[in-house]
Structure formats: structure tokens, C-alpha cells
Design an enzyme around this catalytic site. Structure first.
Site, PDB file in Angstrom:
ATOM      1  N   ASP A 209       1.004  -1.153   0.000  1.00  0.00           N
ATOM      2  CA  ASP A 209       0.069   0.088  -0.314  1.00  0.00           C
ATOM      3  C   ASP A 209       0.522   1.135   0.089  1.00  0.00           C
ATOM      4  OD1 ASP A 209      -2.660   1.806   0.371  1.00  0.00           O
ATOM      5  OD2 ASP A 209      -1.667   2.424   2.293  1.00  0.00           O
ATOM      6  N   GLU A 251       2.164  -0.827  -5.100  1.00  0.00           N
ATOM      7  CA  GLU A 251       0.448   0.198  -5.553  1.00  0.00           C
ATOM      8  C   GLU A 251       1.407   1.979  -5.250  1.00  0.00           C
ATOM      9  OE1 GLU A 251      -2.561   2.929  -3.709  1.00  0.00           O
ATOM     10  OE2 GLU A 251      -1.681   2.367  -2.641  1.00  0.00           O
TER      11      GLU A 251
HETATM   12  C1  GLC Z   1      -3.963   3.763  -0.437  1.00  0.00           C
HETATM   13  C2  GLC Z   1      -5.269   2.804  -0.492  1.00  0.00           C
HETATM   14  C3  GLC Z   1      -5.990   3.549   0.190  1.00  0.00           C
HETATM   15  C4  GLC Z   1      -5.355   4.539   1.769  1.00  0.00           C
HETATM   16  C5  GLC Z   1      -4.319   5.041   1.517  1.00  0.00           C
HETATM   17  C6  GLC Z   1      -4.023   5.171   2.547  1.00  0.00           C
HETATM   18  O1  GLC Z   1      -3.768   4.409  -1.492  1.00  0.00           O
HETATM   19  O2  GLC Z   1      -5.739   1.947  -1.646  1.00  0.00           O
HETATM   20  O3  GLC Z   1      -7.619   2.891   0.354  1.00  0.00           O
HETATM   21  O4  GLC Z   1      -6.799   5.190   1.921  1.00  0.00           O
HETATM   22  O5  GLC Z   1      -4.327   4.026   1.295  1.00  0.00           O
HETATM   23  O6  GLC Z   1      -3.521   4.202   3.550  1.00  0.00           O
END
Ligand code: GLC
Ligand code: CA
Length: 555
Positions: A209, A251
């Protein structure tokens, strides 16, 4: 069915051939009537996922959390949120998935914790203690001023003041999510130990993440700084050494030339997969502009990925449909098309589900999904999109598209109580998208439903084989509404498939320069021949409005 005959494939590159399914535990099935989905519900629905043709499940965070960011605010990385069940329930779910040949990838949120995490509580209270340096503290909020704000709707600074410690702490997301301090090697060890805890349990991988943001330094942007890549290399090396066959998916919402860095190199590998953020909004752009140009140039600009690496492609996920990867003009245009009500916009994106975005129109849904399933990489489906579920834009923030899975036409689908709870997610209640109109039970019995179509497409994708691992070459088309590419098996053995997608709202004829003379083209869906290329490798096809084909090249 005899479960014992199914085993996980031993292929270490399993993720390159997999169809993933993202589902939040909270939203899938509530088995004890407390208003929240739970692991017992996840276990009950494993047969459904197997029936659908899913190879791997991605679970967003299900850990102890105050749920102020859907669980991305982790208060204890080793504890299952009691509302979702026990650790034993998780273990049973994981075993059940593995028994059915499905893998499980879990979210790993290491950029930040919840402010409720004991590390943060210790850090604030005891600056000289073992956790004093676990977060990024400062006497001034005038540091790192080049760093952008991500949650533009709620935050005005990346610093927040903590009264107890009398200092500012750094946060890239909500102010209740303090960033961990990766300059501190004790943080590395703590994070690697959490990874080992879940890998020991048998999880097959992690979604990393918010991974670009681990390190921040003065004068820089706080994104993809070199030590961030060095830490990912360290995590990867640990996994390769101690847990071969497990994977990492990044991500990183960035431009193609940047996001490709998250694969690392052959000598210093990082992630096995990275989400393809650049291509996603262009699919939506093409559907309205009737032009494939943006998709063609995005696909052209995608760098080669190292051997063994793969893109993760998606249409929607649990977040807003982010418009960070398009130009200002394109973004303005997309808000006009897809966010007619200001309530639909959040941060730099749109918080709606796939079916409402695409006018609940079957031809658009099929075009978008057929493209998704044949793009280079592995597709990630978002729960509920296989039945065309709707959203509830009146819910807070991104909860709009996290409403309960609609299993049957009973309005509650098990989510009946807890209405007084602000974290309660009600079932979509509109006539078009409520459970009477959209549910699994009725679509499972209907061969013409979107669900049946999706399942058939996943079966076909598996049978063709080439889409996961094959190479891609763009094919030039005489009409700018048409996107076409060839997918060829990397081993040289197996079928080559010509994919053709028309974004035009009208029928058209198109001439494709396939580059393979005198081959027949067999429609993979209907099994019918649709023509052959000429001596120069060209073919002319008639395409319906928003028509598409997967064409297997014959001898
Ligand atoms: C990522 C997740 C999102 C979250 C963010 C902070 O972008 O996909 O849902 O709010 O991280 O953890
Ligand atoms: Ca429950």
C-alpha cells in the site's frame, strides 16, 4: 467436487496467469447479523469465487483498526479485527482458499499506522523510549514543503501537531495516520517481522500500500526516493530467501516510466507486480471520446517489464477512480462525463462503481471487461462488478463503492442491524441497482446475465492462456476509434490472439495491419471464422458499435 484433488500450482510465476478478485471482508457476507461482513462469510463464499474462476483473492486490511480509513489505519498488524472474526477464522479461510486452488494476497500498509497503534502512543509519550523515533517528528511544519497533499478534500498540510509530545508529526494521508520513520532501522526490522508473521501463516503475497512514500527528504517530492526502492529490495530479498514463490504487488500511482521502477532490475528485484495506473483512466476516456488514441499512446509508452514481472490491470477498486494520470484537459472532460453530481467527486477522482459509470449498459461493460481481460498483465476484478452492482454516493468518502455484496434479493443480504453505527454500510437501495434488480442468485441461474458472461470470459481467458504471459504488439488500425493488438505466446507455442476493440458509438469498417499474411481469424467467443488476412497481412473487419473480438490466428 473432490477438494483433495485440487492443489496450488507449483509455478513460482503463478501471479502472471492469475485472475485476482479484490474484496473487503466488511462488505462480502455478514454471517452473525451484526452489520459487518466477516471471515465466516468469506469462508462460505469460497465456493462462489472458485465457481467464478478466480485464481487469487486480494484482501484489503482486516486488522485491528479504528476504521477511520476503511482499515488502512492499522492499530495492530497481527490482530484480526474482532468484528471480522478470529485468527483461527482467518486461518480457516486461507486453508479453504488453498484447498480450492486459490491464492490469497493481503494488504501490507507500512507507510503509516493508525494513531491508535501502540507504537505511536509510545512515541508521543516517550520520545527517548524505544519507539520515540518510529515516526517522523519535527519542531517545525516548514519542512518538506515540496511534497504534495494526497487527500486534498480533507487535509491542508502533511504535518499535524501532537499536544502531548509538543512536536509535529508527518502524515501523507489522513492526520490520524502518522507515517513511519524508515530512517530508523528498527522500523525495518519491525516491518519485516510482521511480513514474516503472515508469510508463516501461508499468505501468498502482499499488496504494498502507498509504497512510494516511505522516505522523504528536504527539497524532494517524497515519492520514489532512492532509499524507498532500497527498502523494497530488502523486503524482496528476505522473501526470496525465506519464502520463495510469494509475491509483492506495488500500489504506485505514477507515470509509466516511474512505476516501472517498482519492478526493480534482475540484479536488484523489487515487486513482482505493479498496478497499471496509467492505462486505467484512458479506458474510461476512450469509452466517451470514441477515440482509442490515449490508450494507444499509453500502451506504446509502457516500458518493458523485467522477466518474471507483470502488470496488475484493473477498472475499479475500493478507492476513487483516480484521475491523477490524465492531463488537466482530459480530467476536466472526465469529470463532465462521469461525475455530473459534485457528490461523485472525491480528491482527484470519482467515487462510483463500474456499472453506474458505464450507464449500466451491457455493451460498454462488456467492451471494458474484454479489454481488461486481454491487456498485458493480470486482471484485478472488484467484488460486485461481476454482477454490475451500483454505489451509494451519499455514503462518506470512498465508502460509496464499498456497499454489501448483493447475494440475493433480500434487501439486507445479511447486513440488517447496526444502523445507528456510523461505520455501517447499507445495501444500495435504488430501483436500478438495489438487490431486487441486481443479485448473484438470479444471475447465477440466467445464462444471459453479466455474471454468466463474466464467468464464461474467465473460462475462455484461461483456455487461451496467452493473455497472462504473452507479448503484446500494437496493430495499426485505419479508424482512430479502434484499438487493436496482438498477443503472442512468449514460449512461441500456443495460440496468438488478435484483440480488436471499437470505441465508436456506431458501426464501422476498419482495416487492420496485422503483419501476418494469409492467416485465418477465428472468433474465440463464437468459434466462427471471421475472415483471413491478405498477402500483405491486412484484414478488413466490420465492427458493431462498441464491438470487440478476440481472434485466434489460424495457420
Ligand atoms: C491506499 C489505499 C487507500 C488508503 C491509502 C492510505 O491508497 O488504497 O484506500 O486510504 O492507501 O492508506
Ligand atoms: Ca458479521
Amino acid at each position: 467436487m473432490n477438494k483433495s484433488t485440487i492443489t496450488l500450482s507449483s509455478d513460482p510465476e503463478w501471479y502472471r496467469k492469475a485472475v485476482f478478485y479484490e474484496v473487503m471482508v466488511r462488505s462480502f457476507l455478514d454471517t452473525n447479523g451484526d452489520g459487518y461482513g466477516d471471515f465466516r462469510g468469506m469462508i462460505d463464499k469460497l465456493d462462489y469465487l472458485q465457481w467464478l474462476g478466480i485464481d487469487a483473492i486480494w484482501l484489503p486490511p482486516f486488522f485491528q483498526s479504528p476504521l477511520r480509513d476503511g482499515g488502512y489505519d492499522v492499530a495492530d498488524y497481527r490482530e484480526v479485527l474482532p468484528t471480522y472474526g478470529s485468527t483461527a477464522d482467518f486461518d480457516e479461510f486461507l486453508q479453504g482458499a488453498h484447498d480450492r486452488g486459490m491464492r490469497v494476497v493481503i494488504d501490507f500498509v507500512i507507510n503509516h499506522t493508525s494513531d491508535q497503534h501502540v507504537w505511536f502512543q509510545e512515541s508521543r509519550a516517550n520520545p527517548e523510549g524505544p519507539f520515540g523515533d518510529f515516526y517522523v517528528w519535527s519542531d517545525t511544519d516548514k519542512k518538506f514543503e515540496n511534497v504534495r497533499i494526497i487527500f486534498t478534500d480533507t487535509e491542508t498540510s502533511n504535518w499535524a501537531f501532537d499536544e502531548l509530545r509538543g512536536q509535529y508529526y508527518w502524515h501523507r494521508f489522513f492526520s490520524h495516520q502518522p507515517d513511519l520513520n524508515f530512517e530508523n532501522l528498527a522500523v525495518h526490522e519491525a516491518v519485516l517481522d510482521i511480513a514474516r508473521y503472515w508469510l508463516d501463516k501461508g499468505v501468498d503475497g502482499f499488496r504494498l500500500d502507498a509504497i512510494p512514500y516511505l522516505y522523504v527528504s528536504e527539497g524532494n517530492t517524497g515519492e520514489s526516493e532512492p532509499p524507498t526502492h532500497a527498502f523494497i529490495q530488502k523486503l524482496r530479498a528476505m522473501m526470496d530467501r525465506e519464502y520463495p514463490g510469494r509475491m509483492l504487488v506495488a500500489e504506485a500511482c505514477q507515470q509509466p516510466h516511474e512505476v516501472v521502477d517498482y519492478f526493480g532490475t534482475a540484479e536488484t528485484p523489487e515487486c513482482h507486480m505493479a498496478f497499471n495506473f496509467p492505462v486505467m483512466p484512458h479506458i474510461f476516456y476512450s469509452l466517451r471520446s470514441e477515440s482509442a488514441a490515449g490508450l494507444v499512446s499509453t500502451l506504446e509508452s509502457l516500458p518493458e517489464v523485467p522477466s518474471g514481472a507483470a502488470w496488475g490491470v484493473f477498472l475499479r477498486n475500493h478507492d476513487e477512480l483516480t484521475l491523477e494520470m490524465v492531463t488537466d484537459e482530459q480530467r476536466a472532460q472526465m469529470y463532465e462525463w462521469y461525475s455530473p453530481d459534485p457528490r461523485m467527486t472525491v480528491n482527484v477522482g470519482i467515487r462510483r462503481r463500474l456499472a453506474p459509470l458505464l450507464d449500466n449498459d451491457r455493451s460498454q461493460l462488456e467492451l471494458a471487461n474484454a479489454l481488461l481481460l486481454s491487456l498485458p498483465g493480470s486482471p484485478f476484478l472488484y467484488y460486485g462488478d461481476e454482477i454490475g452492482m451500483g454505489d451509494d454516493i451519499w455514503l462518506d468518502d470512498r465508502d460509496a463503492s464499498r456497499t454489501p455484496m448483493q447475494w440475493d434479493d433480500s434487501a439486507n443480504a445479511g447486513f440488517s442491524t447496526a444502523e445507528q453505527d456510523k461505520l455501517y454500510l447499507p445495501v444500495v437501495s435504488t430501483e436500478t441497482f438495489g438487490p431486487h434488480a441486481i443479485n448473484v442468485a438470479s444471475q447465477q441461474n440466467d445464462p444471459s446475465s453479466l455474471l454468466s458472461w463474466t464467468r464464461d470470459m474467465l473460462t475462455l481467458r484461461h483456455r487461451l492462456g496467452v493473455f497472462g504471459t504473452g507479448t503484446m504488439n500494437l496493430v495499426s488500425a485505419s479508424d482512430p476509434s479502434v484499438l487493436s493488438f496482438l498477443r503472442s505466446p512468449e514460449s512461441g507455442r500456443g495460440d496468438t490472439v488478435l484483440s480488436v476493440f471499437s470505441f465508436s458509438h456506431n458501426t464501422l469498417g476498419v482495416r487492420l495491419s496485422v503483419g501476418r499474411p494469409n492467416v485465418t481469424l477465428l472468433d474465440a467467443v463464437s468459434g466462427q471464422p471471421v475472415g483471413a488476412t491478405d498477402d500483405d497481412g491486412h484484414v478488413v473487419l466490420e465492427l458493431a458499435a462498441r464491438g470487440w473480438h478476440w481472434l485466434v490466428l489460424g495457420p
